[in-house]
Motif scaffolding. Structure first.
Motif: not given
Length: 659
Positions: A446-451
């Motif tokens: 998974s990759h965490t986004l800024t929004g």
């Protein structure tokens, strides 16, 4: 230089070499190729894969495999039947002598002198003598090779009892499964179709079925497609032939201007000649490539309707029915391919765009004078086929995947999309992440986004784009193996909800603009806005995203307007083509388009799935088997797999098969 005139009236031809057939071999999909051409195609496919169990038909890309799969690929071609119908239609001078089947299996070659109608084998003189002496075969009907080569009626008599099964070698077709639209033998019936609700016994019901399976319209539509493709070739040829005089005209124009501006225009003339001729040469190569592909398809269409005409004229009722069913499937494919690839062709025009600096003769260089400019004009070719490329699917639920992600936390998959390699990416709203799954729907990373992501689309083999809710931003990511990496951030002038790829490094995005208006924009992957179009939308409220999708030809944009219970269809210029607003569609959300350009839209509040044709007409509404509160949807374009996420079971994926 002018292109050679394309010959399109030579009778049945191989779609690969574009020449008259040389030992035509037929695949299960009914497309036919020269034996050597087909073997060359198989050899090329085998070189790409270490272990080849099947290959794709060069025309329709359907899978094909030999009846005896453990034979080496160098022998696969000989395991496919000779298309005796097309072979009989070839001019006498192009006939290829038959080889004795019995001798061939022993590793030797001998010219065949006759063909046994019962055993369906070619035989040389020696084998024929033995065949006639055998008690079991002495009364078999034997046709000479000359009779077969010159008389299609005799060819049709070779299979008087019907076609043989492509899955079970040598077994005659006995049934037709309406549920799956396939003919089947007794083995197929008992192994695969015994539980199907609509299986027809062809020996009992063939006469009645034949009345409902007319070949005339199929033949007429195939001829229309052939004329359409021929017109495409003619326009391309005219385009190429017109470029050379255009370049010459530009040269003369420069010579007239040179009377006032001497030295600088000498350089410009040279530039025009070089660039103009380069453009011409590139366009010649491009059009020749297009013409070859188009001509290949046209020959394949012609072969199909020639084959159907012959069967319709000389074949038995069973043959007519089965061939009509096979050709109707081919007709769907031809219409789809023509609609996607040959609906329009481009005409290139070359001009010189002079700069105002030409009025001055002081300090003039070539770049000051002007440059060569090309413009492209689309020539739409109307296709009046009675069957446009469309197909209504049976939607069958096959699995529910419970994803073990974010244990103990709330999840909402607001977007879902198939990636190259059959992997799946999810836009997870609450935890602000993109989640990568394997082809078996297992968590990879998974990759965490800024929004919070509202939707996701695939741009190419490596890049995906994610719209970030309430941030006026689009995040571009790369997926390399099992690693997701951010590449760049695009800032928009309004909040983006839906996002969809529009081809050639472009995408469409939509969102609420304010004052009862929403809008969608066409932008490139650098963030440059190509165009923007507004449409009516009530006041926006929390988490009611307006999703967006694009058709296969990238000429239509579909937008779901949740607050208006509507689906809107626009052309790329922003003109509204149709509005879908039925009473049984409430809270429309996710949209997807399949390879036949059918439109699928989810009703979140009506708990259903609507399937529409490309013109907006309803094909079916699925009310059972759809999860409560369906939200996002995607379709695998080659495998016809459909995935739906929903708001009630937030960690589950619902998997469907389109049949």
């Amino acid at each position: 230089m002018a292109t050679a005139k394309i010959k399109t009236d030579d009778g049945p031809c191989c779609p690969i070499c574009l020449e008259q057939f040389n030992m035509p071999r037929q695949l299960p999909c009914a497309h036919t190729f020269c034996e050597k051409c087909l073997q060359s195609h198989i050899t090329t496919e085998a070189a790409k894969h270490k272990k080849l169990s099947y290959f794709k038909c060069p025309v329709c890309r359907n899978s094909a495999s030999p009846a005896i799969k453990d034979r080496p690929t160098s022998e696969w071609t000989t395991l496919f039947p000779v298309n005796t119908v097309l072979k009989s239609m070839l001019p006498a001078k192009s006939k290829v002598d038959r080889l004795c089947d019995a001798c061939y299996t022993e590793g030797t070659t001998a010219q065949a002198e006759g063909f046994c109608v019962v055993c369906k084998e070619s035989m040389c003189g020696d084998c024929l003598k033995v065949h006639r002496k055998q008690k079991i075969s002495k009364d078999h009907t034997i046709l000479s090779v000359e009779e077969l080569n010159c008389n299609p009626e005799n060819v049709m008599k070779l299979a008087e009892e019907g076609f043989t099964c492509s899955e079970h070698h040598g077994e005659d077709i006995r049934y037709y499964c309406t549920n799956h639209s396939v003919p089947c033998c007794c083995t197929c019936f008992f192994d695969t179709h015994k539980s199907c609700s609509k299986v027809i016994d062809l020996k009992k019901d063939l006469a009645a079925l034949l009345c409902d399976s007319s070949s005339e319209q199929i033949i007429a539509d195939m001829k229309k497609i052939e004329l359409h493709l021929k017109r495409f070739l003619e326009i391309n040829e005219a385009c190429v032939n017109s470029l050379e005089p255009q370049v010459e005209r530009l040269t003369n124009q420069i010579r007239e201007v040179r009377q006032k501006i001497n030295s600088a225009l000498d350089e410009l003339e040279t530039l025009v000649k070089i660039e103009g001729n380069q453009i011409y040469k590139e366009e010649v190569l491009r059009k020749q490539d297009e013409n070859h592909q188009c001509l290949s398809l046209m020959h394949s269409v012609r072969n199909s309707h020639y084959l159907l005409e012959t069967v319709n004229k000389y074949g038995s009722n069973l043959q007519k029915f089965l061939m009509a069913k096979t050709m109707r499937s081919q007709l769907h494919f031809y219409c789809t391919l023509v609609g996607k690839k040959y609906e329009k062709t481009n005409t290139l025009t070359v001009t010189v765009q002079f700069s105002p600096m030409i009025q001055s003769i002081l300090s003039i260089s070539v770049s000051d004078l002007g440059k060569v400019v090309t413009t492209t004009r689309s020539n739409t070719l109307p296709l009046t086929c009675s069957q446009r490329p469309t197909k209504d699917h049976q939607i069958e639920k096959v699995d529910v995947i419970d994803l073990k992600v974010h244990s103990g936390m709330t999840s909402l998959f607001s977007g879902v999309m198939f990636l190259p390699g059959d992997r799946v990416m999810l836009a997870e709203y609450y935890n602000k992440q993109c989640i990568l799954l394997s082809s078996s729907y297992q968590f990879i990373t998974s990759h965490t986004l800024t929004g919070s992501p509202s939707n996701i689309c695939v741009l190419d083999d490596q890049e995906v784009a994610v719209s970030l809710y309430n941030r006026n931003k689009i995040q571009i990511l790369t997926v390399l193996g099992d690693i997701i990496r951010p590449v760049r951030m695009i800032t928009t002038k309004y909040n983006c909800n839906g996002i969809a790829a529009a081809g050639k490094g472009e995408m469409v995005v939509n969102g609420y603009y304010g004052k009862h208006k929403s809008q969608w924009s066409l932008i490139n992957t650098r963030g440059d806005v190509k165009c923007t179009h507004q449409y009516d939308s009530p006041d926006y409220y929390w988490l009611n995203f307006n999703y967006i999708a694009v058709n296969n030809m990238k000429t239509r944009v579909y937008v779901s307007v949740c607050n208006m219970n509507s689906l809107l269809c626009f052309d790329m210029d922003g003109k509204t083509l149709f509005t879908y607003h039925p009473d049984n569609l409430r809270g429309p959300m996710g949209i997807a388009v399949d390879r036949y350009d059918n439109i699928y839209i989810l009703g979140k509040d009506s708990n259903n799935l609507h399937q529409l044709s490309s013109d907006g007409s309803v094909q079916q509404v699925v009310n059972t088997g759809v999860p409560i509160g369906p939200r996002a949807i995607c379709i695998h374009q080659s495998k016809d797999i459909l995935i739906i996420t929903n708001t009630s079971e937030k960690k589950k994926l619902h998997i469907y098969q389109l049949k």
